[in-house]
Design a protein around this motif. Structure first.
Motif, PDB file in Angstrom:
ATOM      1  N   UNK A   1       0.820  -1.218   0.000  1.00 39.14           N
ATOM      2  CA  UNK A   1       0.000   0.000   0.000  1.00 39.14           C
ATOM      3  C   UNK A   1       0.850   1.262   0.000  1.00 39.14           C
ATOM      4  N   UNK A   2       1.924   1.243  -0.823  1.00 36.04           N
ATOM      5  CA  UNK A   2       2.780   2.419  -0.927  1.00 36.04           C
ATOM      6  C   UNK A   2       3.817   2.530   0.156  1.00 36.04           C
ATOM      7  N   UNK A   3       3.827   1.618   1.137  1.00 33.24           N
ATOM      8  CA  UNK A   3       4.790   1.641   2.219  1.00 33.24           C
ATOM      9  C   UNK A   3       5.862   0.570   2.005  1.00 33.24           C
ATOM     10  N   UNK A   4       7.076   0.873   2.402  1.00 30.49           N
ATOM     11  CA  UNK A   4       8.169  -0.091   2.337  1.00 30.49           C
ATOM     12  C   UNK A   4       8.869  -0.123   3.682  1.00 30.49           C
ATOM     13  N   UNK A   5       9.473  -1.256   4.007  1.00 29.24           N
ATOM     14  CA  UNK A   5      10.166  -1.395   5.280  1.00 29.24           C
ATOM     15  C   UNK A   5      11.416  -0.516   5.293  1.00 29.24           C
ATOM     16  N   UNK A   6      11.964  -0.308   6.487  1.00 31.46           N
ATOM     17  CA  UNK A   6      13.149   0.528   6.593  1.00 31.46           C
ATOM     18  C   UNK A   6      14.336  -0.080   5.855  1.00 31.46           C
ATOM     19  N   UNK A   7      14.461  -1.410   5.893  1.00 33.19           N
ATOM     20  CA  UNK A   7      15.538  -2.062   5.162  1.00 33.19           C
ATOM     21  C   UNK A   7      15.397  -1.880   3.662  1.00 33.19           C
ATOM     22  N   UNK A   8      14.171  -2.008   3.168  1.00 30.27           N
ATOM     23  CA  UNK A   8      13.935  -1.785   1.744  1.00 30.27           C
ATOM     24  C   UNK A   8      14.148  -0.327   1.378  1.00 30.27           C
ATOM     25  N   UNK A   9      13.805   0.592   2.284  1.00 29.48           N
ATOM     26  CA  UNK A   9      14.025   2.016   2.029  1.00 29.48           C
ATOM     27  C   UNK A   9      15.513   2.323   1.944  1.00 29.48           C
ATOM     28  N   UNK A  10      16.327   1.666   2.800  1.00 24.93           N
ATOM     29  CA  UNK A  10      17.777   1.839   2.721  1.00 24.93           C
ATOM     30  C   UNK A  10      18.301   1.419   1.348  1.00 24.93           C
ATOM     31  N   UNK A  11      17.851   0.267   0.868  1.00 27.50           N
ATOM     32  CA  UNK A  11      18.310  -0.227  -0.430  1.00 27.50           C
ATOM     33  C   UNK A  11      17.873   0.703  -1.562  1.00 27.50           C
TER      34      UNK A  11
ATOM     35  N   UNK B   1      18.222   4.910   7.118  1.00 25.45           N
ATOM     36  CA  UNK B   1      16.974   4.700   7.849  1.00 25.45           C
ATOM     37  C   UNK B   1      17.165   3.859   9.115  1.00 25.45           C
ATOM     38  N   UNK B   2      18.208   3.055   9.141  1.00 22.86           N
ATOM     39  CA  UNK B   2      18.343   2.076  10.219  1.00 22.86           C
ATOM     40  C   UNK B   2      19.512   2.339  11.159  1.00 22.86           C
ATOM     41  N   UNK B   3      20.404   3.259  10.808  1.00 23.02           N
ATOM     42  CA  UNK B   3      21.552   3.554  11.662  1.00 23.02           C
ATOM     43  C   UNK B   3      21.441   4.963  12.222  1.00 23.02           C
ATOM     44  N   UNK B   4      21.985   5.144  13.404  1.00 25.40           N
ATOM     45  CA  UNK B   4      21.981   6.472  14.029  1.00 25.40           C
ATOM     46  C   UNK B   4      22.681   7.494  13.121  1.00 25.40           C
ATOM     47  N   UNK B   5      22.156   8.730  13.045  1.00 25.19           N
ATOM     48  CA  UNK B   5      21.106   9.341  13.860  1.00 25.19           C
ATOM     49  C   UNK B   5      19.729   9.358  13.212  1.00 25.19           C
ATOM     50  N   UNK B   6      19.292   8.265  12.588  1.00 18.87           N
ATOM     51  CA  UNK B   6      17.935   8.189  12.060  1.00 18.87           C
ATOM     52  C   UNK B   6      16.934   8.182  13.221  1.00 18.87           C
ATOM     53  N   UNK B   7      15.746   8.729  12.984  1.00 15.96           N
ATOM     54  CA  UNK B   7      14.743   8.860  14.046  1.00 15.96           C
ATOM     55  C   UNK B   7      13.430   8.193  13.630  1.00 15.96           C
ATOM     56  N   UNK B   8      13.499   6.937  13.260  1.00 14.57           N
ATOM     57  CA  UNK B   8      12.288   6.254  12.805  1.00 14.57           C
ATOM     58  C   UNK B   8      11.241   6.176  13.911  1.00 14.57           C
ATOM     59  N   UNK B   9      11.667   5.929  15.139  1.00 13.91           N
ATOM     60  CA  UNK B   9      10.729   5.710  16.236  1.00 13.91           C
ATOM     61  C   UNK B   9      10.037   6.987  16.712  1.00 13.91           C
ATOM     62  N   UNK B  10      10.527   8.135  16.275  1.00 16.74           N
ATOM     63  CA  UNK B  10       9.868   9.370  16.680  1.00 16.74           C
ATOM     64  C   UNK B  10       9.056   9.979  15.545  1.00 16.74           C
TER      65      UNK B  10
ATOM     66  N   UNK C   1       5.773   5.197   9.672  1.00 12.24           N
ATOM     67  CA  UNK C   1       4.487   4.646  10.104  1.00 12.24           C
ATOM     68  C   UNK C   1       4.735   3.260  10.693  1.00 12.24           C
ATOM     69  N   UNK C   2       4.096   2.970  11.789  1.00  9.01           N
ATOM     70  CA  UNK C   2       4.224   1.653  12.411  1.00  9.01           C
ATOM     71  C   UNK C   2       2.995   0.819  12.101  1.00  9.01           C
ATOM     72  N   UNK C   3       3.190  -0.274  11.373  1.00 11.86           N
ATOM     73  CA  UNK C   3       2.082  -1.141  10.976  1.00 11.86           C
ATOM     74  C   UNK C   3       1.601  -1.953  12.171  1.00 11.86           C
ATOM     75  N   UNK C   4       0.493  -2.677  11.946  1.00  8.93           N
ATOM     76  CA  UNK C   4      -0.104  -3.428  13.043  1.00  8.93           C
ATOM     77  C   UNK C   4       0.827  -4.499  13.590  1.00  8.93           C
ATOM     78  N   UNK C   5       1.711  -5.039  12.738  1.00  5.13           N
ATOM     79  CA  UNK C   5       2.642  -6.059  13.192  1.00  5.13           C
ATOM     80  C   UNK C   5       3.829  -5.511  13.950  1.00  5.13           C
ATOM     81  N   UNK C   6       3.890  -4.210  14.170  1.00  4.49           N
ATOM     82  CA  UNK C   6       4.992  -3.603  14.896  1.00  4.49           C
ATOM     83  C   UNK C   6       6.166  -3.220  14.026  1.00  4.49           C
ATOM     84  N   UNK C   7       6.049  -3.428  12.713  1.00  2.00           N
ATOM     85  CA  UNK C   7       7.158  -3.126  11.803  1.00  2.00           C
ATOM     86  C   UNK C   7       7.061  -1.689  11.318  1.00  2.00           C
ATOM     87  N   UNK C   8       8.205  -0.988  11.337  1.00  2.00           N
ATOM     88  CA  UNK C   8       8.244   0.396  10.893  1.00  2.00           C
ATOM     89  C   UNK C   8       8.388   0.453   9.379  1.00  2.00           C
TER      90      UNK C   8
END
Length: 447
Positions: free
Chosen positions: A11-21, A39-48, A61-68
């Motif tokens: 739905x237009x969203x990709x995981x942080x690992x896929x976004x890095x690639x 996206x996955x190494x400091x100082x990225x702020x995915x959780x905020x 965005x945090x999906x229902x499965x807890x994945x960012x």
């Protein structure tokens, strides 16, 4: 788009690992080097709720499965903006270390603070070479930019180390810091408004129809307003002490380049008047390589100040009522103009593959000050000349320099010259202060 990214798209969203690639693939040919762990190494702020990429904020965005996850379209937009940035590796801006720590108001803190991050990391780890050997394979990035690949370290007198980055990258990081500050302010305002309007009995209404929980709003950053002489005629010594001045400056776009957010108040050190809010990159552009009490080294970037964008910079300098009334420039600028323009024909040249090129580095020293023009004398020297190091090109009295500048100003920028003149002396202080080299603080806003 690579298949590995397609596999992580929902739905237009990709995981942080896929976004890095995807980020690495799209910015492979960028003039500005990027990091693989944006996206996955400091100082990225995915959780905020967001991640900075260049001067662009990508919401998380945090999906229902807890994945960012992040919107793929925003990653592509950020990559396109970064790819459009050109970078000259020779056009450098000093970023530290300086004698004093940068001053910031407590209410205006931003998590990026890229200058402090770089300074703290380099001071903790030692030289960039030792740090690189110590941490091989660890990505170092700010807003997705791998700054270690383009950091330049210079040593003066064998002891003092200074760090430099290309001007385009400095502007990009300044824009990222400003964008983040504005984004966080908008997010806090919306959260405060939502807390007031929403009934406390429905704590789960933050989820959308698909069950995703938005960590923060996706609103655009606040637009910057152009500077329209709001601070004209005000003294820097008074304005800089007023509470909220930094917040007010951050609301303007740079009055010089008109593209980056303003961060400092450029002011005249001879007369004390504020010129305009500018970005750090433009503020550093007008500074000589070295400034002492009565000696400057004229940088090559003065070609832009006195040739490429002459009228624009002259108009900016004459925002100071004192310089405008006297139809002159502060003594360091006037000394640089003397070496770069008035004594250009006197500079030695040497054979080069494509004709001849000027040799050495120009330096100007002076005795006395502009407050005693009869005894002030400027000496133009060329250092590091193969035919005779420390060669004196000319000695010119201050009064003659000032008169030559007025003639050149009338020929080069008639509109600026027409707005200047001795009939605009109202409100000027009776006694003018001498030029003082600002060697404290960040080393910015010298003139």
């Amino acid at each position: 788009m690579s298949e590995r990214v397609m596999a992580g798209r929902t739905d237009g969203l990709i995981t942080l690992g896929a976004a890095d690639a995807l980020w690495v693939d799209l910015t492979a040919d960028s003039a500005v080097p990027t990091a693989s762990g944006a996206f996955t190494r400091s100082p990225a702020h995915a959780r905020v709720g967001y991640v900075l990429l260049g001067g662009h904020v990508v919401t998380t965005v945090r999906a229902s499965g807890g994945q960012w996850s992040v919107p793929e379209v925003e990653v592509r937009r950020a990559a396109a903006e970064l790819n459009a940035v050109g970078m000259d590796r020779q056009d450098l801006v000093r970023i530290g270390p300086f004698r004093g720590a940068p001053r910031q108001e407590r209410s205006e803190g931003t998590p990026l603070r890229w200058r402090q991050r770089i300074t703290r990391e380099l001071q903790e780890l030692g030289s960039p070479e030792r740090a690189a050997r110590r941490e091989v394979g660890r990505p170092h990035h700010l807003a997705g930019i791998d700054w270690r690949q383009i950091l330049v370290e210079q040593t003066r007198n064998g002891t003092q180390r200074t760090w430099w980055l290309p001007r385009a990258v400095v502007r990009l990081l300044d824009a990222a810091e400003h964008t983040e500050t504005q984004w966080v302010q908008v997010a806090r305002t919306r959260r405060a408004s939502a807390a007031v309007t929403e009934p406390p009995s429905h704590p789960r209404q933050a989820k959308d129809a698909d069950g995703r929980k938005t960590t923060s709003p996706e609103g655009p950053t606040a637009s910057l307003r152009p500077y329209n002489k709001e601070l004209e005629g005000q003294l820097y010594s008074v304005l800089s002490r007023k509470a909220g001045t930094s917040r007010r400056v951050a609301g303007w776009v740079c009055a010089v380049c008109r593209t980056a957010p303003a961060t400092v108040l450029d002011h005249c050190h001879e007369h004390g008047y504020v010129r305009a809010p500018v970005c750090r990159s433009c503020n550093t552009l007008e500074r000589p390589d070295h400034l002492y009490s009565n000696d400057i080294r004229v940088a090559n970037r003065y070609t832009r100040l006195f040739h490429t964008d002459t009228e624009h910079w002259l108009r900016h300098w004459h925002r100071c009522p004192g310089c405008r009334a006297r139809t002159t420039l502060p003594l360091p600028h006037l000394a640089a103009w003397t070496a770069h323009i008035a004594c250009r024909s006197l500079r030695p040249t040497h054979r080069a593959p494509r004709g001849r090129k000027p040799c050495g580095v120009l330096r100007v020293s002076w005795t006395g000050s502009q407050n005693a023009p009869r005894s002030c004398l400027l000496t133009v020297i060329v250092d590091f000349c193969p035919s005779g190091e420390h060669r004196v090109l000319a000695r010119v009295p201050y009064r003659e320099v000032a008169e030559r500048f007025r003639v050149w100003l009338a020929e080069t920028a008639p509109a600026v010259a027409a707005a200047a003149g001795p009939d605009r002396l109202d409100g000027l202080p009776a006694q003018f202060r001498p030029v003082i080299a600002d060697t404290s603080g960040e080393g910015q806003a010298l003139f």
